[in-house]
Design a protein around this motif. Structure first.
Motif, PDB file in Angstrom:
ATOM      1  N   ALA A  85      -5.334  -4.896   6.243  1.00 27.27           N
ATOM      2  CA  ALA A  85      -6.082  -4.708   5.006  1.00 27.27           C
ATOM      3  C   ALA A  85      -5.962  -3.294   4.453  1.00 27.27           C
ATOM      4  N   HIS A  86      -5.249  -2.410   5.152  1.00 25.85           N
ATOM      5  CA  HIS A  86      -5.145  -1.009   4.717  1.00 25.85           C
ATOM      6  C   HIS A  86      -4.225  -0.922   3.499  1.00 25.85           C
ATOM      7  N   GLU A  87      -4.791  -0.568   2.350  1.00 27.16           N
ATOM      8  CA  GLU A  87      -4.044  -0.669   1.094  1.00 27.16           C
ATOM      9  C   GLU A  87      -2.777   0.182   1.056  1.00 27.16           C
ATOM     10  N   PRO A  88      -2.775   1.444   1.522  1.00 23.70           N
ATOM     11  CA  PRO A  88      -1.521   2.199   1.502  1.00 23.70           C
ATOM     12  C   PRO A  88      -0.411   1.533   2.322  1.00 23.70           C
ATOM     13  N   LEU A  89      -0.769   0.926   3.441  1.00 23.87           N
ATOM     14  CA  LEU A  89       0.225   0.201   4.233  1.00 23.87           C
ATOM     15  C   LEU A  89       0.742  -1.006   3.463  1.00 23.87           C
ATOM     16  N   VAL A  90      -0.155  -1.775   2.889  1.00 25.73           N
ATOM     17  CA  VAL A  90       0.235  -2.964   2.125  1.00 25.73           C
ATOM     18  C   VAL A  90       1.155  -2.592   0.966  1.00 25.73           C
ATOM     19  N   LYS A  91       0.766  -1.572   0.206  1.00 27.21           N
ATOM     20  CA  LYS A  91       1.564  -1.158  -0.955  1.00 27.21           C
ATOM     21  C   LYS A  91       2.905  -0.561  -0.526  1.00 27.21           C
ATOM     22  N   GLY A  92       2.896   0.224   0.551  1.00 31.28           N
ATOM     23  CA  GLY A  92       4.143   0.804   1.028  1.00 31.28           C
ATOM     24  C   GLY A  92       5.141  -0.250   1.458  1.00 31.28           C
ATOM     25  N   LEU A  93       4.654  -1.259   2.170  1.00 37.23           N
ATOM     26  CA  LEU A  93       5.545  -2.332   2.608  1.00 37.23           C
ATOM     27  C   LEU A  93       6.049  -3.155   1.424  1.00 37.23           C
ATOM     28  N   GLU A  94       5.205  -3.346   0.424  1.00 37.03           N
ATOM     29  CA  GLU A  94       5.648  -4.057  -0.779  1.00 37.03           C
ATOM     30  C   GLU A  94       6.815  -3.328  -1.444  1.00 37.03           C
ATOM     31  N   ALA A  95       6.731  -2.011  -1.500  1.00 40.81           N
ATOM     32  CA  ALA A  95       7.798  -1.221  -2.120  1.00 40.81           C
ATOM     33  C   ALA A  95       9.095  -1.334  -1.319  1.00 40.81           C
ATOM     34  N   ILE A  96       8.994  -1.325  -0.002  1.00 38.17           N
ATOM     35  CA  ILE A  96      10.195  -1.463   0.827  1.00 38.17           C
ATOM     36  C   ILE A  96      10.834  -2.833   0.607  1.00 38.17           C
ATOM     37  N   ARG A  97      10.012  -3.865   0.537  1.00 34.33           N
ATOM     38  CA  ARG A  97      10.572  -5.214   0.346  1.00 34.33           C
ATOM     39  C   ARG A  97      11.279  -5.338  -0.996  1.00 34.33           C
TER      40      ARG A  97
END
Length: 283
Positions: A85-97
């Motif tokens: 649920a950690h938003e920076p992790l979620v957003k960072g992984l979205e950018a990598i994908r």
């Protein structure tokens, strides 16, 4: 006796061949008692895997494997005990994908130039539930008869200097470690023996990794030799790292080693799970 821990594995959400459910069921059958699912750049399989693990009395660890560019080299950082649920992790992984799709288009264009057409669609046919990776291109190229096996595909088509290679920049090391630690997780350098850095560059990487908040390195992993177990155990001690252990399992016939076959950490290692409540029942 094999270790009951496996803190590095992949499902169909990234480049594995088993669903999260199938992966956990296989881990249970192999005697794994503490399992981390660490899909590449994606945490979409964690909830399913955790639910199945509970039914099998497996202590489940939320994990991820983040793709990083360090000094123009690709390295991987495993995050253990991360919060999905950690938003920076979620957003960072979205950018990598998102970047993975751009890389896939570039790889396909290179293969098109040497007469191998349809590779983008073919690779995506293997990426059924998540990210696109080089492994999906490799499976397509084997299936279509361009190489005898996955290893041969990489050597012939997908490494630097070959037609299917496409230069791409992943996350920054400080960013990846920050996403992991900010979510309450532990950042672990994945399979350091695979990076072919040489002694000086490896020491530089380990020092920087530690300075940025990295806490551990994989000592025993599917792609390490027994000699490397000892070598990286000594480096873990030298740099003050916790030691981790994981098969890097991708499914039957893929990857380096099956689950449930890894030896224990070498003597003197401080395990990454030393203070985890999930590990208490193992000892």
């Amino acid at each position: 006796m094999p270790s009951p821990f496996d803190l590095h594995s992949h499902s169909i959400v990234s480049d594995g061949t088993l669903t999260p459910t199938q992966l956990v069921e296989h881990a249970a059958a192999q005697g794994v008692r503490v399992l981390a699912l660490t899909d590449h750049d994606d945490i979409g399989g964690l909830a399913e895997a955790a639910e199945v693990a509970a039914r099998h009395n497996i202590a489940f660890i939320n994990g991820v494997e983040v793709s990083v560019t360090w000094h123009k080299r690709t390295i991987h950082v495993v995050g253990l005990k991360v919060s999905p649920a950690h938003e920076p992790l979620v957003k960072g992984l979205e950018a990598i994908r998102a970047g993975r799709h751009a890389r896939a288009e570039g790889m396909a264009a290179g293969l098109d130039e040497i007469g191998i057409t349809g590779s983008l669609e073919g690779a995506y046919s293997y990426a059924k539930r998540g990210i696109i990776s080089r492994s999906h291109f490799a499976r397509f190229l084997v299936e279509t008869g361009h190489a005898k096996d996955i290893s041969a595909v990489f050597k012939k088509y997908l490494v630097k200097g070959k037609p299917g290679y496409f230069e791409h920049r992943w996350a920054e090391l400080d960013g990846a470690i920050g996403w992991i630690t900010g979510s309450g997780g532990v950042a672990v350098l994945a399979h350091p023996g695979r990076y072919d850095l040489g002694r000086t560059n490896m020491a530089t990487l380990l020092a920087e990794f530690r300075e940025l908040g990295g806490a551990g390195i994989e000592v025993v992993t599917g792609s390490h030799t027994p000699e490397q177990y000892g070598h990286f155990a000594r480096l873990a001690h030298q740099f003050g790292f916790l030691a981790s252990l994981g098969s890097d399992y991708h499914g039957p016939g893929h990857g380096y080693m099956d689950m449930g076959r890894l030896p224990d950490l070498p003597p003197g290692c401080v395990p990454v799970w030393q203070d985890w409540p999930e590990a208490e029942a193992i000892h």
